[in-house]
Enzyme design. Structure first.
Site, PDB file in Angstrom:
ATOM      1  N   GLY A 123       0.822  -1.201   0.000  1.00  0.00           N
ATOM      2  CA  GLY A 123       0.000   0.000   0.000  1.00  0.00           C
ATOM      3  C   GLY A 123       0.859   1.254   0.000  1.00  0.00           C
ATOM      4  O   GLY A 123       1.871   1.322   0.690  1.00  0.00           O
TER       5      GLY A 123
ATOM      6  N   THR B  86       4.328   2.861   5.651  1.00  0.00           N
ATOM      7  CA  THR B  86       2.948   2.388   5.759  1.00  0.00           C
ATOM      8  C   THR B  86       2.183   3.305   6.695  1.00  0.00           C
ATOM      9  O   THR B  86       2.722   3.745   7.713  1.00  0.00           O
ATOM     10  CB  THR B  86       2.877   0.939   6.298  1.00  0.00           C
ATOM     11  OG1 THR B  86       1.517   0.623   6.628  1.00  0.00           O
ATOM     12  CG2 THR B  86       3.734   0.756   7.534  1.00  0.00           C
TER      13      THR B  86
ATOM     14  N   ARG C 103       1.077  -5.367  -5.590  1.00  0.00           N
ATOM     15  CA  ARG C 103       1.269  -6.566  -4.787  1.00  0.00           C
ATOM     16  C   ARG C 103       1.650  -7.712  -5.735  1.00  0.00           C
ATOM     17  O   ARG C 103       1.211  -7.746  -6.881  1.00  0.00           O
ATOM     18  CB  ARG C 103       0.001  -6.893  -3.998  1.00  0.00           C
ATOM     19  CG  ARG C 103      -0.426  -5.717  -3.110  1.00  0.00           C
ATOM     20  CD  ARG C 103      -1.520  -6.100  -2.142  1.00  0.00           C
ATOM     21  NE  ARG C 103      -2.042  -4.920  -1.447  1.00  0.00           N
ATOM     22  CZ  ARG C 103      -1.477  -4.359  -0.392  1.00  0.00           C
ATOM     23  NH1 ARG C 103      -0.355  -4.859   0.086  1.00  0.00           N
ATOM     24  NH2 ARG C 103      -2.017  -3.301   0.187  1.00  0.00           N
TER      25      ARG C 103
ATOM     26  N   ASP D 296       4.666  -4.453   6.049  1.00  0.00           N
ATOM     27  CA  ASP D 296       5.017  -5.802   6.465  1.00  0.00           C
ATOM     28  C   ASP D 296       5.259  -6.739   5.278  1.00  0.00           C
ATOM     29  O   ASP D 296       6.240  -7.480   5.257  1.00  0.00           O
ATOM     30  CB  ASP D 296       3.905  -6.368   7.356  1.00  0.00           C
ATOM     31  CG  ASP D 296       4.222  -7.778   7.825  1.00  0.00           C
ATOM     32  OD1 ASP D 296       5.102  -7.914   8.688  1.00  0.00           O
ATOM     33  OD2 ASP D 296       3.607  -8.743   7.320  1.00  0.00           O
TER      34      ASP D 296
ATOM     35  N   ASP E 186      -0.180   2.412   8.562  1.00  0.00           N
ATOM     36  CA  ASP E 186      -0.686   1.657   9.713  1.00  0.00           C
ATOM     37  C   ASP E 186       0.191   1.761  10.955  1.00  0.00           C
ATOM     38  O   ASP E 186      -0.246   1.420  12.052  1.00  0.00           O
ATOM     39  CB  ASP E 186      -0.854   0.181   9.345  1.00  0.00           C
ATOM     40  CG  ASP E 186      -2.019  -0.051   8.405  1.00  0.00           C
ATOM     41  OD1 ASP E 186      -2.936   0.792   8.381  1.00  0.00           O
ATOM     42  OD2 ASP E 186      -2.008  -1.065   7.687  1.00  0.00           O
TER      43      ASP E 186
ATOM     44  N   ARG F 190      -6.252  -3.051   9.664  1.00  0.00           N
ATOM     45  CA  ARG F 190      -6.758  -4.422   9.774  1.00  0.00           C
ATOM     46  C   ARG F 190      -6.241  -5.104  11.037  1.00  0.00           C
ATOM     47  O   ARG F 190      -6.990  -5.749  11.755  1.00  0.00           O
ATOM     48  CB  ARG F 190      -6.354  -5.246   8.541  1.00  0.00           C
ATOM     49  CG  ARG F 190      -7.118  -4.908   7.295  1.00  0.00           C
ATOM     50  CD  ARG F 190      -6.913  -5.970   6.235  1.00  0.00           C
ATOM     51  NE  ARG F 190      -5.511  -6.168   5.919  1.00  0.00           N
ATOM     52  CZ  ARG F 190      -4.840  -5.488   5.008  1.00  0.00           C
ATOM     53  NH1 ARG F 190      -5.456  -4.539   4.320  1.00  0.00           N
ATOM     54  NH2 ARG F 190      -3.569  -5.729   4.773  1.00  0.00           N
TER      55      ARG F 190
ATOM     56  N   ASP G 105       2.666  -0.072  11.910  1.00  0.00           N
ATOM     57  CA  ASP G 105       2.693  -1.391  12.529  1.00  0.00           C
ATOM     58  C   ASP G 105       3.971  -2.177  12.276  1.00  0.00           C
ATOM     59  O   ASP G 105       3.987  -3.407  12.365  1.00  0.00           O
ATOM     60  CB  ASP G 105       1.489  -2.215  12.052  1.00  0.00           C
ATOM     61  CG  ASP G 105       1.510  -2.453  10.544  1.00  0.00           C
ATOM     62  OD1 ASP G 105       2.304  -1.794   9.830  1.00  0.00           O
ATOM     63  OD2 ASP G 105       0.716  -3.290  10.065  1.00  0.00           O
TER      64      ASP G 105
END
Length: 319
Positions: A11, A125, A72, A103, A127, A171, A129
Protein backbone atom coordinates in the site's frame (compact mmCIF):
# COMPACT_ATOMS: atom_id res chain seq x y z
CA UNK A 1 29.07 -1.17 -3.60
CA UNK A 2 28.59 0.97 -6.72
CA UNK A 3 25.05 0.17 -7.83
CA UNK A 4 21.93 -0.04 -5.68
CA UNK A 5 18.22 -0.36 -6.42
CA UNK A 6 15.14 1.10 -4.76
CA UNK A 7 11.51 -0.03 -4.89
CA UNK A 8 8.23 0.74 -3.18
CA UNK A 9 5.79 -2.05 -2.49
CA UNK A 10 2.40 -2.77 -0.95
CA UNK A 11 0.00 0.00 0.00
CA UNK A 12 1.25 3.49 -0.82
CA UNK A 13 1.80 6.03 1.93
CA UNK A 14 2.47 9.79 1.93
CA UNK A 15 6.20 10.35 2.19
CA UNK A 16 7.29 7.44 0.02
CA UNK A 17 8.40 9.91 -2.65
CA UNK A 18 10.47 11.78 -0.09
CA UNK A 19 12.14 8.50 0.85
CA UNK A 20 12.86 7.62 -2.80
CA UNK A 21 14.32 11.10 -3.30
CA UNK A 22 16.57 10.67 -0.28
CA UNK A 23 17.81 7.28 -1.45
CA UNK A 24 18.64 8.57 -4.92
CA UNK A 25 20.34 11.78 -3.87
CA UNK A 26 22.25 10.29 -0.92
CA UNK A 27 23.54 7.50 -3.16
CA UNK A 28 24.64 9.90 -5.90
CA UNK A 29 26.29 12.08 -3.24
CA UNK A 30 28.24 8.95 -2.21
CA UNK A 31 29.18 8.26 -5.86
CA UNK A 32 26.82 5.28 -6.17
CA UNK A 33 24.50 4.64 -9.13
CA UNK A 34 20.80 4.17 -8.35
CA UNK A 35 18.23 2.14 -10.25
CA UNK A 36 14.51 2.58 -9.73
CA UNK A 37 12.42 -0.59 -9.81
CA UNK A 38 8.87 0.20 -10.93
CA UNK A 39 5.69 -1.61 -9.75
CA UNK A 40 7.36 -3.18 -6.70
CA UNK A 41 8.35 -6.84 -6.71
CA UNK A 42 6.21 -7.40 -9.78
CA UNK A 43 8.38 -4.93 -11.67
CA UNK A 44 11.50 -6.57 -10.24
CA UNK A 45 10.53 -9.96 -11.64
CA UNK A 46 9.70 -8.41 -15.03
CA UNK A 47 12.82 -6.25 -15.20
CA UNK A 48 11.01 -2.91 -15.15
CA UNK A 49 14.16 -1.14 -13.99
CA UNK A 50 15.63 2.25 -14.96
CA UNK A 51 18.63 4.24 -13.86
CA UNK A 52 17.71 7.34 -11.83
CA UNK A 53 19.52 10.67 -11.87
CA UNK A 54 19.30 13.74 -9.63
CA UNK A 55 16.62 15.23 -11.85
CA UNK A 56 14.57 12.03 -11.78
CA UNK A 57 13.48 12.83 -8.24
CA UNK A 58 13.09 16.59 -8.59
CA UNK A 59 9.85 18.14 -7.31
CA UNK A 60 8.51 14.95 -5.73
CA UNK A 61 9.18 15.55 -2.02
CA UNK A 62 5.77 17.21 -1.59
CA UNK A 63 3.77 14.65 -3.54
CA UNK A 64 1.81 11.79 -2.01
CA UNK A 65 1.88 8.28 -3.46
CA UNK A 66 5.00 6.92 -5.10
CA UNK A 67 6.66 7.83 -8.39
CA UNK A 68 7.92 4.25 -8.64
CA UNK A 69 4.34 2.96 -8.45
CA UNK A 70 3.47 -0.05 -6.39
CA UNK A 71 1.83 -3.43 -6.77
CA UNK A 72 1.27 -6.57 -4.79
CA UNK A 73 3.00 -9.66 -6.15
CA UNK A 74 1.96 -13.18 -5.20
CA UNK A 75 4.66 -14.68 -7.43
CA UNK A 76 7.43 -13.14 -5.35
CA UNK A 77 6.23 -15.14 -2.34
CA UNK A 78 7.53 -18.25 -4.14
CA UNK A 79 11.15 -19.39 -4.43
CA UNK A 80 10.84 -19.31 -8.21
CA UNK A 81 9.66 -15.69 -8.16
CA UNK A 82 12.47 -14.68 -5.83
CA UNK A 83 15.03 -16.32 -8.12
CA UNK A 84 13.64 -14.36 -11.09
CA UNK A 85 14.00 -11.15 -9.11
CA UNK A 86 17.60 -11.87 -8.19
CA UNK A 87 18.38 -12.71 -11.82
CA UNK A 88 17.10 -9.27 -12.86
CA UNK A 89 19.16 -7.54 -10.17
CA UNK A 90 22.26 -9.39 -11.33
CA UNK A 91 21.47 -8.56 -14.96
CA UNK A 92 21.55 -4.83 -14.13
CA UNK A 93 24.55 -5.21 -11.84
CA UNK A 94 22.57 -4.01 -8.81
CA UNK A 95 24.46 -5.02 -5.68
CA UNK A 96 22.00 -4.00 -2.96
CA UNK A 97 18.35 -3.05 -2.62
CA UNK A 98 16.37 -0.52 -0.57
CA UNK A 99 12.79 -1.69 0.00
CA UNK A 100 10.24 0.94 1.09
CA UNK A 101 6.95 -0.45 2.36
CA UNK A 102 5.08 -2.28 5.08
CA UNK A 103 5.02 -5.80 6.46
CA UNK A 104 4.55 -7.57 3.12
CA UNK A 105 7.37 -5.55 1.58
CA UNK A 106 9.62 -6.44 4.49
CA UNK A 107 8.79 -10.11 3.98
CA UNK A 108 10.11 -9.81 0.44
CA UNK A 109 13.29 -8.10 1.68
CA UNK A 110 13.65 -10.81 4.31
CA UNK A 111 13.41 -13.49 1.61
CA UNK A 112 16.13 -11.81 -0.45
CA UNK A 113 18.26 -11.52 2.69
CA UNK A 114 17.91 -15.26 3.26
CA UNK A 115 19.14 -15.79 -0.31
CA UNK A 116 22.23 -13.79 0.67
CA UNK A 117 21.21 -10.65 -1.22
CA UNK A 118 21.83 -7.35 0.65
CA UNK A 119 18.59 -5.49 1.44
CA UNK A 120 17.59 -2.67 3.78
CA UNK A 121 13.96 -2.11 4.73
CA UNK A 122 12.50 1.39 5.13
CA UNK A 123 9.12 1.47 6.97
CA UNK A 124 6.54 3.06 4.67
CA UNK A 125 2.95 2.39 5.76
CA UNK A 126 0.14 4.45 7.24
CA UNK A 127 -0.69 1.66 9.71
CA UNK A 128 2.37 2.34 11.92
CA UNK A 129 2.69 -1.39 12.53
CA UNK A 130 6.35 -2.16 11.74
CA UNK A 131 8.34 -3.48 14.73
CA UNK A 132 11.56 -1.66 15.60
CA UNK A 133 10.40 1.88 14.88
CA UNK A 134 8.15 4.24 16.79
CA UNK A 135 6.75 5.77 13.61
CA UNK A 136 6.39 4.71 10.00
CA UNK A 137 6.43 6.96 6.95
CA UNK A 138 2.89 8.12 6.15
CA UNK A 139 1.35 7.58 9.57
CA UNK A 140 1.44 11.23 10.59
CA UNK A 141 -0.13 12.39 7.33
CA UNK A 142 -2.88 9.76 7.44
CA UNK A 143 -3.53 10.63 11.05
CA UNK A 144 -4.01 14.30 10.23
CA UNK A 145 -6.33 13.39 7.36
CA UNK A 146 -8.50 11.38 9.74
CA UNK A 147 -8.50 14.08 12.40
CA UNK A 148 -9.60 16.65 9.85
CA UNK A 149 -12.49 14.35 8.87
CA UNK A 150 -13.48 13.79 12.50
CA UNK A 151 -13.55 17.54 13.13
CA UNK A 152 -15.82 18.10 10.13
CA UNK A 153 -18.11 15.19 10.97
CA UNK A 154 -18.44 16.40 14.56
CA UNK A 155 -19.85 19.69 13.25
CA UNK A 156 -22.63 17.77 11.53
CA UNK A 157 -23.10 15.40 14.46
CA UNK A 158 -23.59 18.42 16.72
CA UNK A 159 -26.04 20.06 14.35
CA UNK A 160 -28.18 16.94 13.96
CA UNK A 161 -27.71 15.63 17.51
CA UNK A 162 -26.66 12.22 16.24
CA UNK A 163 -24.13 9.49 16.89
CA UNK A 164 -21.67 9.10 14.03
CA UNK A 165 -19.54 6.02 13.39
CA UNK A 166 -16.26 6.61 11.55
CA UNK A 167 -14.46 3.60 10.06
CA UNK A 168 -10.71 4.04 9.61
CA UNK A 169 -8.00 1.81 8.19
CA UNK A 170 -6.14 -0.70 10.31
CA UNK A 171 -6.76 -4.42 9.77
CA UNK A 172 -4.33 -5.66 12.41
CA UNK A 173 -3.15 -2.43 14.01
CA UNK A 174 -5.31 0.15 15.76
CA UNK A 175 -2.83 3.05 15.79
CA UNK A 176 -4.79 5.22 13.35
CA UNK A 177 -8.03 4.68 15.26
CA UNK A 178 -6.42 5.21 18.65
CA UNK A 179 -4.39 8.30 17.84
CA UNK A 180 -7.13 9.98 15.79
CA UNK A 181 -9.78 9.09 18.36
CA UNK A 182 -7.74 10.60 21.16
CA UNK A 183 -6.81 13.70 19.15
CA UNK A 184 -10.35 14.11 17.83
CA UNK A 185 -12.05 13.67 21.19
CA UNK A 186 -14.03 10.58 20.15
CA UNK A 187 -16.36 9.20 22.79
CA UNK A 188 -15.43 5.61 21.90
CA UNK A 189 -12.45 4.06 20.09
CA UNK A 190 -12.47 0.42 18.96
CA UNK A 191 -9.18 -1.25 18.01
CA UNK A 192 -8.38 -4.85 16.93
CA UNK A 193 -5.87 -5.32 19.76
CA UNK A 194 -8.52 -4.97 22.48
CA UNK A 195 -11.93 -6.65 22.78
CA UNK A 196 -14.88 -4.36 23.29
CA UNK A 197 -18.13 -4.73 25.18
CA UNK A 198 -21.19 -3.27 23.45
CA UNK A 199 -22.86 -2.79 26.83
CA UNK A 200 -19.90 -0.66 27.91
CA UNK A 201 -20.14 1.45 24.75
CA UNK A 202 -23.86 2.00 25.34
CA UNK A 203 -23.35 2.82 29.01
CA UNK A 204 -20.76 5.45 28.15
CA UNK A 205 -23.06 7.07 25.60
CA UNK A 206 -25.99 7.02 28.01
CA UNK A 207 -23.93 8.74 30.69
CA UNK A 208 -23.08 11.47 28.20
CA UNK A 209 -26.73 11.93 27.33
CA UNK A 210 -27.66 12.14 30.99
CA UNK A 211 -25.45 15.18 31.39
CA UNK A 212 -26.94 16.80 28.32
CA UNK A 213 -24.64 15.54 25.55
CA UNK A 214 -26.63 15.07 22.34
CA UNK A 215 -24.00 13.81 19.89
CA UNK A 216 -21.17 11.27 19.88
CA UNK A 217 -18.32 10.06 17.69
CA UNK A 218 -17.32 6.39 17.59
CA UNK A 219 -14.08 5.54 15.76
CA UNK A 220 -13.83 1.93 14.55
CA UNK A 221 -10.71 0.34 13.09
CA UNK A 222 -11.60 -1.83 10.09
CA UNK A 223 -9.91 -4.79 11.77
CA UNK A 224 -12.60 -4.81 14.46
CA UNK A 225 -15.50 -4.84 12.00
CA UNK A 226 -16.90 -2.57 9.34
CA UNK A 227 -18.56 0.66 10.37
CA UNK A 228 -21.85 -0.53 8.88
CA UNK A 229 -21.71 -3.82 10.77
CA UNK A 230 -21.11 -1.99 14.02
CA UNK A 231 -23.99 0.39 13.24
CA UNK A 232 -26.32 -2.58 12.71
CA UNK A 233 -25.26 -4.17 16.00
CA UNK A 234 -25.58 -0.85 17.81
CA UNK A 235 -29.09 -0.30 16.47
CA UNK A 236 -30.11 -3.83 17.38
CA UNK A 237 -28.94 -3.21 20.97
CA UNK A 238 -30.31 0.32 21.39
CA UNK A 239 -32.87 1.00 18.69
CA UNK A 240 -30.90 4.16 17.86
CA UNK A 241 -30.12 5.23 14.30
CA UNK A 242 -26.55 6.27 13.53
CA UNK A 243 -24.69 7.63 10.53
CA UNK A 244 -21.62 5.86 9.16
CA UNK A 245 -18.63 7.42 7.40
CA UNK A 246 -16.05 5.08 5.82
CA UNK A 247 -12.94 7.13 5.15
CA UNK A 248 -11.28 4.47 2.98
CA UNK A 249 -8.38 5.31 0.69
CA UNK A 250 -8.57 9.03 1.35
CA UNK A 251 -6.33 8.16 4.32
CA UNK A 252 -3.50 7.09 2.01
CA UNK A 253 -3.35 10.15 -0.21
CA UNK A 254 -2.45 13.77 0.11
CA UNK A 255 0.59 15.96 0.60
CA UNK A 256 2.87 14.48 3.28
CA UNK A 257 3.30 16.50 6.45
CA UNK A 258 6.63 18.08 7.33
CA UNK A 259 7.11 15.33 9.91
CA UNK A 260 6.70 12.58 7.31
CA UNK A 261 8.99 14.35 4.82
CA UNK A 262 11.76 14.70 7.38
CA UNK A 263 11.33 11.14 8.65
CA UNK A 264 11.39 9.75 5.11
CA UNK A 265 14.49 11.76 4.21
CA UNK A 266 16.38 10.60 7.28
CA UNK A 267 15.42 6.94 6.93
CA UNK A 268 16.09 6.83 3.18
CA UNK A 269 19.56 8.31 3.59
CA UNK A 270 20.34 5.95 6.48
CA UNK A 271 19.38 2.95 4.33
CA UNK A 272 21.90 3.97 1.68
CA UNK A 273 24.64 4.42 4.27
CA UNK A 274 24.02 0.91 5.56
CA UNK A 275 24.11 -0.69 2.12
CA UNK A 276 27.23 1.14 0.96
CA UNK A 277 29.03 0.20 4.17
CA UNK A 278 28.21 -3.48 3.56
CA UNK A 279 25.42 -3.83 6.11
CA UNK A 280 22.62 -5.65 4.34
CA UNK A 281 19.80 -7.61 5.96
CA UNK A 282 18.87 -4.59 8.06
CA UNK A 283 15.83 -2.38 8.59
CA UNK A 284 15.87 1.24 9.68
CA UNK A 285 13.65 3.02 12.16
CA UNK A 286 13.41 5.85 14.64
CA UNK A 287 13.32 5.65 18.42
CA UNK A 288 13.37 8.70 20.70
CA UNK A 289 14.12 10.80 17.60
CA UNK A 290 17.31 8.82 16.95
CA UNK A 291 17.85 6.67 13.86
CA UNK A 292 18.28 2.97 14.57
CA UNK A 293 18.81 -0.15 12.50
CA UNK A 294 18.19 -3.78 13.34
CA UNK A 295 18.20 -7.25 11.84
CA UNK A 296 15.24 -7.48 9.49
CA UNK A 297 14.67 -11.19 10.13
CA UNK A 298 14.61 -10.73 13.90
CA UNK A 299 12.39 -7.67 13.61
CA UNK A 300 9.68 -9.49 11.66
CA UNK A 301 9.52 -12.14 14.36
CA UNK A 302 8.35 -9.52 16.87
CA UNK A 303 4.67 -8.58 17.19
CA UNK A 304 3.39 -5.03 16.94
CA UNK A 305 2.17 -3.62 20.26
CA UNK A 306 -0.41 -0.91 20.78
CA UNK A 307 0.10 1.72 23.49
CA UNK A 308 -2.40 0.52 26.07
CA UNK A 309 -1.74 3.52 28.32
CA UNK A 310 -2.90 5.76 25.50
CA UNK A 311 -5.91 3.52 24.92
CA UNK A 312 -6.91 3.77 28.56
CA UNK A 313 -6.36 7.54 28.46
CA UNK A 314 -8.75 7.85 25.53
CA UNK A 315 -11.43 6.22 27.72
CA UNK A 316 -10.65 8.40 30.72
CA UNK A 317 -10.83 11.65 28.76
CA UNK A 318 -14.09 10.81 26.99
CA UNK A 319 -16.22 10.33 30.11
Amino acid sequence: MKKIGVLTSGGDSPGMNAAVRAVVRKAIFMDVEVYGIYQGYNGLINGNIQKLELGSVGDIIHRGGTMLYTARCEEFKTKEGQKKGIEQLEKFGIEGLVVIGGDGSYQGAKALTEWGYPCVGVPGTIDNDIPGTEYTIGFDTALNTVIDAIDKIRDTATSHERTFIIEVMGRNAGDIALWSGLAGGAETVLIPEEKFDMDDVITRLNKGQERGKKHSIIVVAEGVMSGNEFADRFKEATGMDTRVSVLGHIQRGGTPTASDRVLASRLGAKAVELLVSGNGGRAVGIEKNQLVDYDIIEALAKPHHIDLEMYNLSKELSI
